[in-house]
Design a protein around this motif. Structure first.
Motif, PDB file in Angstrom:
ATOM      1  N   PHE A  61       0.823  -1.211   0.000  1.00 33.17           N
ATOM      2  CA  PHE A  61       0.000   0.000   0.000  1.00 33.17           C
ATOM      3  C   PHE A  61       0.859   1.264   0.000  1.00 33.17           C
ATOM      4  O   PHE A  61       0.598   2.216  -0.735  1.00 33.17           O
ATOM      5  N   LEU A  62       1.887   1.283   0.834  1.00 28.62           N
ATOM      6  CA  LEU A  62       2.727   2.473   0.947  1.00 28.62           C
ATOM      7  C   LEU A  62       3.399   2.799  -0.385  1.00 28.62           C
ATOM      8  O   LEU A  62       3.373   3.959  -0.836  1.00 28.62           O
ATOM      9  N   CYS A  63       3.996   1.803  -1.015  1.00 28.43           N
ATOM     10  CA  CYS A  63       4.713   2.042  -2.267  1.00 28.43           C
ATOM     11  C   CYS A  63       3.773   2.488  -3.378  1.00 28.43           C
ATOM     12  O   CYS A  63       4.095   3.380  -4.174  1.00 28.43           O
ATOM     13  N   ASN A  64       2.599   1.885  -3.450  1.00 27.39           N
ATOM     14  CA  ASN A  64       1.638   2.255  -4.491  1.00 27.39           C
ATOM     15  C   ASN A  64       1.059   3.644  -4.263  1.00 27.39           C
ATOM     16  O   ASN A  64       0.895   4.424  -5.203  1.00 27.39           O
ATOM     17  N   ARG A  65       0.763   3.972  -3.016  1.00 29.87           N
ATOM     18  CA  ARG A  65       0.212   5.300  -2.733  1.00 29.87           C
ATOM     19  C   ARG A  65       1.259   6.384  -2.955  1.00 29.87           C
ATOM     20  O   ARG A  65       0.934   7.486  -3.422  1.00 29.87           O
ATOM     21  N   PHE A  66       2.500   6.072  -2.629  1.00 30.96           N
ATOM     22  CA  PHE A  66       3.593   7.013  -2.897  1.00 30.96           C
ATOM     23  C   PHE A  66       3.671   7.310  -4.391  1.00 30.96           C
ATOM     24  O   PHE A  66       3.755   8.476  -4.808  1.00 30.96           O
ATOM     25  N   LYS A  67       3.644   6.261  -5.196  1.00 31.50           N
ATOM     26  CA  LYS A  67       3.722   6.435  -6.652  1.00 31.50           C
ATOM     27  C   LYS A  67       2.526   7.223  -7.180  1.00 31.50           C
ATOM     28  O   LYS A  67       2.670   8.111  -8.042  1.00 31.50           O
ATOM     29  N   LEU A 100       1.206  -3.969  12.791  1.00 32.13           N
ATOM     30  CA  LEU A 100       2.597  -4.434  12.753  1.00 32.13           C
ATOM     31  C   LEU A 100       3.180  -4.653  14.147  1.00 32.13           C
ATOM     32  O   LEU A 100       2.919  -3.859  15.054  1.00 32.13           O
ATOM     33  N   PRO A 101       3.999  -5.701  14.326  1.00 27.87           N
ATOM     34  CA  PRO A 101       4.747  -5.848  15.577  1.00 27.87           C
ATOM     35  C   PRO A 101       5.766  -4.716  15.709  1.00 27.87           C
ATOM     36  O   PRO A 101       6.161  -4.110  14.702  1.00 27.87           O
ATOM     37  N   ALA A 102       6.207  -4.436  16.919  1.00 30.60           N
ATOM     38  CA  ALA A 102       7.029  -3.251  17.204  1.00 30.60           C
ATOM     39  C   ALA A 102       8.277  -3.150  16.331  1.00 30.60           C
ATOM     40  O   ALA A 102       8.595  -2.074  15.804  1.00 30.60           O
ATOM     41  N   ASP A 103       8.992  -4.273  16.151  1.00 32.12           N
ATOM     42  CA  ASP A 103      10.241  -4.203  15.385  1.00 32.12           C
ATOM     43  C   ASP A 103       9.993  -3.854  13.922  1.00 32.12           C
ATOM     44  O   ASP A 103      10.708  -3.036  13.328  1.00 32.12           O
ATOM     45  N   LYS A 104       8.936  -4.417  13.341  1.00 32.47           N
ATOM     46  CA  LYS A 104       8.621  -4.118  11.946  1.00 32.47           C
ATOM     47  C   LYS A 104       8.003  -2.730  11.799  1.00 32.47           C
ATOM     48  O   LYS A 104       8.198  -2.063  10.785  1.00 32.47           O
ATOM     49  N   PHE A 105       7.261  -2.311  12.815  1.00 35.37           N
ATOM     50  CA  PHE A 105       6.687  -0.969  12.749  1.00 35.37           C
ATOM     51  C   PHE A 105       7.783   0.089  12.729  1.00 35.37           C
ATOM     52  O   PHE A 105       7.691   1.077  11.997  1.00 35.37           O
ATOM     53  N   ASP A 106       8.834  -0.100  13.503  1.00 34.88           N
ATOM     54  CA  ASP A 106       9.945   0.856  13.524  1.00 34.88           C
ATOM     55  C   ASP A 106      10.569   0.997  12.133  1.00 34.88           C
ATOM     56  O   ASP A 106      10.848   2.107  11.671  1.00 34.88           O
ATOM     57  N   LYS A 107      10.778  -0.128  11.461  1.00 35.99           N
ATOM     58  CA  LYS A 107      11.341  -0.095  10.105  1.00 35.99           C
ATOM     59  C   LYS A 107      10.366   0.582   9.142  1.00 35.99           C
ATOM     60  O   LYS A 107      10.754   1.401   8.304  1.00 35.99           O
ATOM     61  N   TYR A 108       9.122   0.214   9.275  1.00 32.53           N
ATOM     62  CA  TYR A 108       8.082   0.769   8.396  1.00 32.53           C
ATOM     63  C   TYR A 108       7.990   2.285   8.567  1.00 32.53           C
ATOM     64  O   TYR A 108       7.902   3.020   7.580  1.00 32.53           O
ATOM     65  N   GLU A 109       8.011   2.738   9.801  1.00 35.66           N
ATOM     66  CA  GLU A 109       7.884   4.175  10.083  1.00 35.66           C
ATOM     67  C   GLU A 109       9.028   4.963   9.449  1.00 35.66           C
ATOM     68  O   GLU A 109       8.815   6.055   8.908  1.00 35.66           O
ATOM     69  N   GLN A 110      10.227   4.420   9.515  1.00 34.90           N
ATOM     70  CA  GLN A 110      11.383   5.085   8.895  1.00 34.90           C
ATOM     71  C   GLN A 110      11.184   5.221   7.391  1.00 34.90           C
ATOM     72  O   GLN A 110      11.415   6.290   6.811  1.00 34.90           O
ATOM     73  N   ILE A 111      10.747   4.134   6.749  1.00 35.75           N
ATOM     74  CA  ILE A 111      10.523   4.158   5.304  1.00 35.75           C
ATOM     75  C   ILE A 111       9.397   5.140   4.964  1.00 35.75           C
ATOM     76  O   ILE A 111       9.494   5.910   3.990  1.00 35.75           O
ATOM     77  N   TYR A 112       8.340   5.112   5.754  1.00 30.42           N
ATOM     78  CA  TYR A 112       7.196   6.011   5.529  1.00 30.42           C
ATOM     79  C   TYR A 112       7.643   7.477   5.527  1.00 30.42           C
ATOM     80  O   TYR A 112       7.289   8.244   4.621  1.00 30.42           O
ATOM     81  N   HIS A 113       8.413   7.868   6.528  1.00 28.11           N
ATOM     82  CA  HIS A 113       8.828   9.270   6.640  1.00 28.11           C
ATOM     83  C   HIS A 113       9.772   9.679   5.512  1.00 28.11           C
ATOM     84  O   HIS A 113       9.716  10.825   5.032  1.00 28.11           O
ATOM     85  N   ILE A 114      10.619   8.759   5.070  1.00 29.86           N
ATOM     86  CA  ILE A 114      11.506   9.055   3.938  1.00 29.86           C
ATOM     87  C   ILE A 114      10.683   9.290   2.676  1.00 29.86           C
ATOM     88  O   ILE A 114      10.899  10.262   1.940  1.00 29.86           O
ATOM     89  N   LEU A 115       9.714   8.421   2.425  1.00 30.92           N
ATOM     90  CA  LEU A 115       8.919   8.508   1.195  1.00 30.92           C
ATOM     91  C   LEU A 115       7.986   9.715   1.176  1.00 30.92           C
ATOM     92  O   LEU A 115       7.761  10.327   0.134  1.00 30.92           O
ATOM     93  N   THR A 116       7.414  10.050   2.320  1.00 30.17           N
ATOM     94  CA  THR A 116       6.372  11.090   2.347  1.00 30.17           C
ATOM     95  C   THR A 116       6.891  12.483   2.707  1.00 30.17           C
ATOM     96  O   THR A 116       6.106  13.428   2.764  1.00 30.17           O
ATOM     97  N   LYS A 117       8.174  12.594   2.911  1.00 30.89           N
ATOM     98  CA  LYS A 117       8.761  13.868   3.357  1.00 30.89           C
ATOM     99  C   LYS A 117       8.348  15.048   2.483  1.00 30.89           C
ATOM    100  O   LYS A 117       8.013  16.125   2.977  1.00 30.89           O
TER     101      LYS A 117
END
Length: 215
Positions: A61-67, A100-117
């Motif tokens: 979802f994140l990658c498609n919405r970013f595009k 998402l479990p905590a460890d995967k959410f942390d990774k996801y959040e980092q990617i989200y902020h990079i993409l949506t900046k």
């Protein structure tokens, strides 16, 4: 310079976001941006086993919405063409935080902020909400096979998450008006008066923003 309208509609699954976006797009002659949902190859598996398939689902979802937003910015907003979307990319964080479990959410959040900046931000938000009974009824009526295994408890949590998120959104973005639509009291599909009421509110906010942008 006048602000080109960029309107996003948000709310829980099945609330009627796409139906409203289509009607507003037709009325105002704005470009309609629809989120990709059923094309997600992980979604059916996700509703069967959220824990197992949440990361793959949310990343798709994140990658498609970013595009989609990248294309919208280049093809429409930069050319001063208005857009209405049946989602806001920040919804990704609502779902990810819940699934998402905590460890995967942390990774996801980092990617989200990079993409949506540098992503374009809507200048009007429409937030649709309703009771769980209304949401369940609307999901049943639209009859998507992929949604029939969604647990009521998940939908109830999601509705609460959306409410908390929109309250926070209004505090963080006082310059972006939020039009709240109570789905228990308004049915813009059945009742033209309800649709006209929403259209009137959107017009009012667009006129206000145009006036502000000229000063």
């Amino acid at each position: 310079m006048p602000t080109v309208p960029f309107i996003a509609i948000e709310g829980p699954i099945g609330i009627g976001k796409t139906s409203l976006a289509k009607k507003l797009s037709a009325r105002f002659d704005f470009h309609l941006l629809k989120e990709i949902v059923e094309e997600n190859p992980f979604l059916g598996k996700f509703y069967d086993n959220i824990e197992e398939w949440s990361f793959q689902t949310e990343m798709f979802f994140l990658c498609n919405r970013f595009k989609q937003l990248e294309d919208i910015e280049q093809k429409y907003l930069r050319k001063n063409k208005a857009v209405i979307a049946d989602y806001h990319i920040s919804k990704n964080m609502i779902f990810a935080r819940r699934t998402l479990p905590a460890d995967k959410f942390d990774k996801y959040e980092q990617i989200y902020h990079i993409l949506t900046k540098d992503m374009p931000v809507p200048n009007i938000m429409i937030y649709m909400h309703a009771s769980l009974d209304t949401i369940l009824e609307r999901i049943r009526k639209r009859g998507r096979d992929i949604e029939q295994n969604i647990k009521s408890s998940y939908l109830a949590q999601l509705a609460d998450d959306y409410e908390a998120y929109m309250n926070e959104f209004e505090m963080l973005h006082p310059d972006i008006p939020v039009i709240r639509i109570d789905g228990d009291k308004m049915d813009f599909v059945k009742h033209q008066d309800d649709l006209e009421n929403i259209i009137s509110q959107v017009k009012q906010q667009m006129q206000y923003q145009q006036a502000i942008s000229k000063h």
